[in-house]
Design a protein around this motif. Structure first.
Motif, mmCIF file in Angstrom:
data_model
loop_
_atom_site.group_PDB
_atom_site.id
_atom_site.type_symbol
_atom_site.label_atom_id
_atom_site.label_comp_id
_atom_site.label_asym_id
_atom_site.label_seq_id
_atom_site.Cartn_x
_atom_site.Cartn_y
_atom_site.Cartn_z
ATOM 1 N N GLY A 1 38.886 36.400 31.182
ATOM 2 C CA GLY A 1 38.549 35.843 32.486
ATOM 3 C C GLY A 1 37.398 34.860 32.396
ATOM 4 O O GLY A 1 36.945 34.473 31.318
ATOM 5 N N VAL A 2 36.911 34.443 33.570
ATOM 6 C CA VAL A 2 35.870 33.415 33.629
ATOM 7 C C VAL A 2 34.549 33.894 33.041
ATOM 8 O O VAL A 2 33.694 33.077 32.673
ATOM 9 C CB VAL A 2 35.658 32.951 35.092
ATOM 10 N N LEU A 3 34.350 35.207 32.916
ATOM 11 C CA LEU A 3 33.093 35.749 32.379
ATOM 12 C C LEU A 3 33.200 36.116 30.907
ATOM 13 O O LEU A 3 32.287 36.757 30.363
ATOM 14 C CB LEU A 3 32.665 36.983 33.187
ATOM 15 N N ALA A 4 34.292 35.750 30.251
ATOM 16 C CA ALA A 4 34.495 36.111 28.839
ATOM 17 C C ALA A 4 33.287 35.700 28.001
ATOM 18 O O ALA A 4 32.808 34.568 28.070
ATOM 19 C CB ALA A 4 35.761 35.447 28.308
ATOM 20 N N GLY A 5 32.803 36.672 27.220
ATOM 21 C CA GLY A 5 31.663 36.420 26.351
ATOM 22 C C GLY A 5 30.320 36.725 26.984
ATOM 23 O O GLY A 5 29.305 36.837 26.277
ATOM 24 N N GLU A 6 30.289 36.904 28.307
ATOM 25 C CA GLU A 6 29.044 37.211 29.004
ATOM 26 C C GLU A 6 28.798 38.719 29.001
ATOM 27 O O GLU A 6 29.737 39.516 29.042
ATOM 28 C CB GLU A 6 29.111 36.720 30.453
ATOM 29 N N PRO A 7 27.505 39.140 28.952
ATOM 30 C CA PRO A 7 27.204 40.578 29.025
ATOM 31 C C PRO A 7 27.652 41.172 30.360
ATOM 32 O O PRO A 7 27.653 40.483 31.384
ATOM 33 C CB PRO A 7 25.674 40.627 28.894
ATOM 34 N N VAL A 8 28.024 42.449 30.339
ATOM 35 C CA VAL A 8 28.395 43.142 31.571
ATOM 36 C C VAL A 8 27.140 43.347 32.420
ATOM 37 O O VAL A 8 26.150 43.924 31.951
ATOM 38 C CB VAL A 8 29.048 44.501 31.264
ATOM 39 N N GLU A 9 27.188 42.856 33.618
ATOM 40 C CA GLU A 9 26.089 43.037 34.575
ATOM 41 C C GLU A 9 26.572 44.019 35.634
ATOM 42 O O GLU A 9 27.420 43.698 36.465
ATOM 43 C CB GLU A 9 25.709 41.703 35.222
ATOM 44 N N LEU A 10 26.050 45.242 35.582
ATOM 45 C CA LEU A 10 26.504 46.269 36.519
ATOM 46 C C LEU A 10 26.185 45.874 37.952
ATOM 47 O O LEU A 10 25.091 45.375 38.254
ATOM 48 C CB LEU A 10 25.848 47.611 36.202
ATOM 49 N N THR A 11 27.133 46.097 38.837
ATOM 50 C CA THR A 11 26.908 45.857 40.265
ATOM 51 C C THR A 11 26.053 46.975 40.845
ATOM 52 O O THR A 11 25.869 48.036 40.236
ATOM 53 C CB THR A 11 28.244 45.800 41.017
ATOM 54 N N ASP A 12 25.523 46.742 42.036
ATOM 55 C CA ASP A 12 24.742 47.788 42.703
ATOM 56 C C ASP A 12 25.583 49.040 42.925
ATOM 57 O O ASP A 12 25.092 50.169 42.814
ATOM 58 C CB ASP A 12 24.223 47.273 44.054
ATOM 59 N N TYR A 13 26.849 48.851 43.245
ATOM 60 C CA TYR A 13 27.773 49.980 43.438
ATOM 61 C C TYR A 13 27.894 50.804 42.156
ATOM 62 O O TYR A 13 27.835 52.045 42.182
ATOM 63 C CB TYR A 13 29.127 49.437 43.895
ATOM 64 N N GLN A 14 28.038 50.140 41.006
ATOM 65 C CA GLN A 14 28.141 50.857 39.733
ATOM 66 C C GLN A 14 26.823 51.537 39.363
ATOM 67 O O GLN A 14 26.815 52.652 38.845
ATOM 68 C CB GLN A 14 28.577 49.894 38.628
ATOM 69 N N LEU A 15 25.717 50.878 39.636
ATOM 70 C CA LEU A 15 24.417 51.481 39.355
ATOM 71 C C LEU A 15 24.188 52.721 40.216
ATOM 72 O O LEU A 15 23.608 53.713 39.756
ATOM 73 C CB LEU A 15 23.295 50.467 39.602
ATOM 74 N N ILE B 1 32.774 64.942 38.188
ATOM 75 C CA ILE B 1 32.734 63.691 38.934
ATOM 76 C C ILE B 1 34.123 63.423 39.509
ATOM 77 O O ILE B 1 35.120 63.538 38.799
ATOM 78 C CB ILE B 1 32.351 62.484 38.032
ATOM 79 N N TYR B 2 34.169 63.084 40.782
ATOM 80 C CA TYR B 2 35.411 62.608 41.392
ATOM 81 C C TYR B 2 35.138 61.209 41.919
ATOM 82 O O TYR B 2 34.295 61.016 42.806
ATOM 83 C CB TYR B 2 35.862 63.521 42.529
ATOM 84 N N ASP B 3 35.849 60.217 41.385
ATOM 85 C CA ASP B 3 35.606 58.813 41.712
ATOM 86 C C ASP B 3 36.925 58.189 42.136
ATOM 87 O O ASP B 3 37.804 57.946 41.307
ATOM 88 C CB ASP B 3 35.022 58.095 40.489
ATOM 89 N N GLN B 4 37.079 57.935 43.446
ATOM 90 C CA GLN B 4 38.318 57.359 43.967
ATOM 91 C C GLN B 4 38.025 56.006 44.590
ATOM 92 O O GLN B 4 37.217 55.893 45.519
ATOM 93 C CB GLN B 4 38.953 58.280 45.013
ATOM 94 N N VAL B 5 38.684 54.975 44.086
ATOM 95 C CA VAL B 5 38.456 53.617 44.548
ATOM 96 C C VAL B 5 39.728 52.817 44.284
ATOM 97 O O VAL B 5 40.544 53.186 43.426
ATOM 98 C CB VAL B 5 37.240 52.997 43.817
ATOM 99 N N ALA B 6 39.917 51.735 45.040
ATOM 100 C CA ALA B 6 41.118 50.909 44.874
ATOM 101 C C ALA B 6 41.142 50.273 43.485
ATOM 102 O O ALA B 6 40.121 50.182 42.794
ATOM 103 C CB ALA B 6 41.158 49.834 45.956
ATOM 104 N N ARG B 7 42.321 49.832 43.085
ATOM 105 C CA ARG B 7 42.498 49.289 41.742
ATOM 106 C C ARG B 7 41.740 47.962 41.576
ATOM 107 O O ARG B 7 41.380 47.300 42.543
ATOM 108 C CB ARG B 7 43.981 49.064 41.460
ATOM 109 N N LYS B 8 41.529 47.624 40.322
ATOM 110 C CA LYS B 8 40.862 46.376 39.937
ATOM 111 C C LYS B 8 39.385 46.338 40.314
ATOM 112 O O LYS B 8 38.786 45.271 40.412
ATOM 113 C CB LYS B 8 41.567 45.151 40.538
ATOM 114 N N ASN B 9 38.786 47.520 40.537
ATOM 115 C CA ASN B 9 37.367 47.581 40.832
ATOM 116 C C ASN B 9 36.567 48.099 39.630
ATOM 117 O O ASN B 9 35.619 48.870 39.765
ATOM 118 C CB ASN B 9 37.113 48.444 42.071
ATOM 119 N N ALA B 10 36.984 47.663 38.447
ATOM 120 C CA ALA B 10 36.269 47.910 37.183
ATOM 121 C C ALA B 10 36.131 49.380 36.843
ATOM 122 O O ALA B 10 35.151 49.801 36.229
ATOM 123 C CB ALA B 10 34.890 47.239 37.227
#
Length: 563
Positions: A69-83, A105-114
């Protein structure tokens, strides 16, 4: 308070003040976190909060790089939601032994949300930095499901310069050289469930697709000896409410609910979904189920495209609701009807139906299986009442309970099922049941039946004065009654007494559809038994075309009768 934690608390404020639109359960999770954080400051709390871990996890995650994708090669920057999730999982610890507070842990979220990316980071973080040997198992129901997160782990650590040379892969597993920890994919399909492997981390991916809790149970039972195990369920919503994931979803929802008495300090819960009355066409609601995807233009466009297809092709809507809006939908693929519609027709008190025409449809399965009578009462004015009674050989029902994973014994105790002596169903019991209905005053007009295995029984019933009527089991003949019965349910012209065996059968029913859009419920396509609803449809095939008549026996015995 370090800067990572400041980000998390700022995120919580944005959720609570409505700056970020979030679902009810997301808000509950934020409130739970704030309360738990404040409680940790008290001397008598069994937990403390290790804020340094928040930064450790953040910097470890940046060792991973985007590979496409457009971020290929860039470090993963965790979102506030992931943090927010990471801080909950790793920063709360037990005072008496410094182990992590949360074991599940139970983690339910729509697809494509990393989801896979986050799980890969969690798995690598525990395995590479743990002092003792860790054993992480990634469990999907199929090989493809289990391999998705495993591939994300491998791709992630391959992209890290820090981890270069510190691991190896052989025989389908990743081994960390420093502590000999391993990461292994499992699946039911591959007949690999990790039994007896002493797991420290269990990741059950797409739990909604698991037909049983077998893999989950094996992993949990194997963690008994671990100081700080982590059992991680990650999933989207599903469409089969009989599966273990939905039961877990109901349980963990109660953990979050501040009005519920359910408490579990060992269980962290994160659910991102649309709320009950949200409009799926309103783009502002999409972020509730898509805390990452709905925050950038390309993600919004992707959801918009999926919605357009779902609105134009109705059979795609179920997938859109479950995968994109993270809403549980009670209807399997090609399922007969949404069970919510059937449930709406249930009544708490059994009506008096003896004066109405009764059509007891028969579905005589193999003599070692479930055999059913589907009773359809024509109440007149386009209204019908439904009952069923089934039969199963006593010597087979325990075996059927193991294979079908349902409580036939309970249904027998409740009066919905008769266990017949021996290893096969004696059709004399079915004949006697119908004769007893007549002797109890029920007005039996016809006995509709599937002729398979029923010729002798039909002859006996005819000798007893009944009128057996064969219902051809061909799609052209069954399509209209099958469609019509469903329509009457949708229009609430059907009532029933909340029979759990019949409900189970309807939920099992899968449709066969031909090129002319004729339909019938199909035993070959349905994974579980559908005999009770098949019998009901046989009865309904005749009840729907019957002209209401007076029950002459009742009329003669009534005060209105005279010569």
């Amino acid at each position: 308070m370090n800067w990572v934690l400041e980000r998390v608390f700022s995120y919580c404020d944005d959720i609570l003040n409505g700056k970020i639109n979030a679902c009810k359960k997301h808000i509950w999770a934020v409130k739970r976190f704030i309360k738990d954080f404040e409680d940790c400051q008290k001397d008598d709390s069994p937990f403390y909060f290790d804020e340094e871990v928040a930064e450790d996890f953040y910097w470890f995650a940046r060792e991973f790089k985007h590979v496409e994708g457009v971020l290929a090669g860039e470090p993963v920057e965790l979102t506030d939601y992931q943090l927010f999730k990471a801080v909950n999982i790793f920063c709360f610890k037990k005072r008496h032994n410094n182990a992590r507070r949360f074991r599940k842990i139970y983690d339910q979220v729509a697809r494509k949300n990393a989801k896979s990316q986050f799980l890969a980071i969690v798995s690598a973080y525990i395995n590479f930095l743990g002092e003792e040997k860790q054993r992480a198992f990634i469990a999907g129901w199929t090989r493809d499901q289990s391999s998705e997160v495993y591939e994300a782990v491998r791709t992630g650590i391959q992209s890290s310069e820090l981890l270069e040379g510190k691991w190896k892969e052989a025989y389908g597993k990743i081994e960390i050289l420093r502590n000999h920890s391993v990461i292994i994919p499992l699946s039911k399909e591959a007949r690999k469930t990790g039994d007896g492997k002493n797991p420290s981390v269990g990741i059950v991916d797409e739990y909604h697709a698991h037909e049983t809790s077998e893999i989950y149970d094996v992993l949990v039972s194997g963690m008994v000896a671990r100081k700080e195990p982590l059992m991680f369920i990650i999933t989207t919503a599903g469409f089969d409410l009989s599966r273990p994931c939905f039961r877990e979803y109901e349980y963990v929802s109660n953990i979050l609910d501040p009005d519920s008495e359910v408490e579990n300090d060992d269980y962290f819960v994160m659910i991102c979904e649309l709320d009950k009355d949200d409009d799926i066409k309103n783009e502002s609601n999409w972020i509730k189920a898509n805390p990452i995807v709905a925050t950038y233009p390309e993600g919004i466009e992707s959801i918009k495209s999926e919605l357009k297809i779902a609105l134009e092709v109705p059979e795609k809507m179920r997938s859109f609701l479950t995968k994109n809006m993270d809403i549980w939908v009670d209807m399997k693929e090609n399922g007969y009807m949404p069970m919510s519609k059937w449930d709406e027709c249930g009544v708490d008190e059994a009506p008096d139906v003896k004066e109405f025409m009764l059509f007891p449809g028969l579905d005589l399965s193999q003599t070692t299986d479930l055999t059913s009578i589907g009773m359809v009462f024509n109440l007149g004015d386009g209204k019908y009442h439904i009952r069923q009674h089934s039969f199963m050989p006593e010597e087979k029902f325990k075996e059927r309970m193991r294979t079908d994973k349902v409580r036939y014994d309970l249904w027998a105790d409740q009066g919905y099922l008769t266990l017949t002596p021996g290893s096969v169903v004696d059709y004399n019991y079915i004949e006697s049941y119908i004769i007893n209905l007549r002797s109890e005053g029920f007005y039996i007009v016809e006995v509709p039946y599937d002729k398979w295995n029923a010729s002798h029984l039909a002859q006996n019933l005819e000798n007893e004065g009944f009128l057996p009527v064969e219902i051809p089991q061909a799609i052209r003949q069954l399509s209209e009654p099958t469609k019509s019965f469903r329509t009457e349910v949708f229009q609430k012209n059907i009532t029933h007494e909340k029979d759990p065996l019949l409900r189970w059968a309807i939920n099992n029913a899968v449709l066969k559809i031909d090129d002319q859009e004729n339909i019938m419920i199909s035993k070959s396509k349905s994974k579980n038994r559908i005999d009770p609803i098949a019998a009901v449809i046989n009865g309904f095939a005749r009840a729907r075309v019957a002209v209401p008549e007076v029950n002459l026996n009742d009329h003669i015995l009534s005060e209105e009768f005279s010569f």
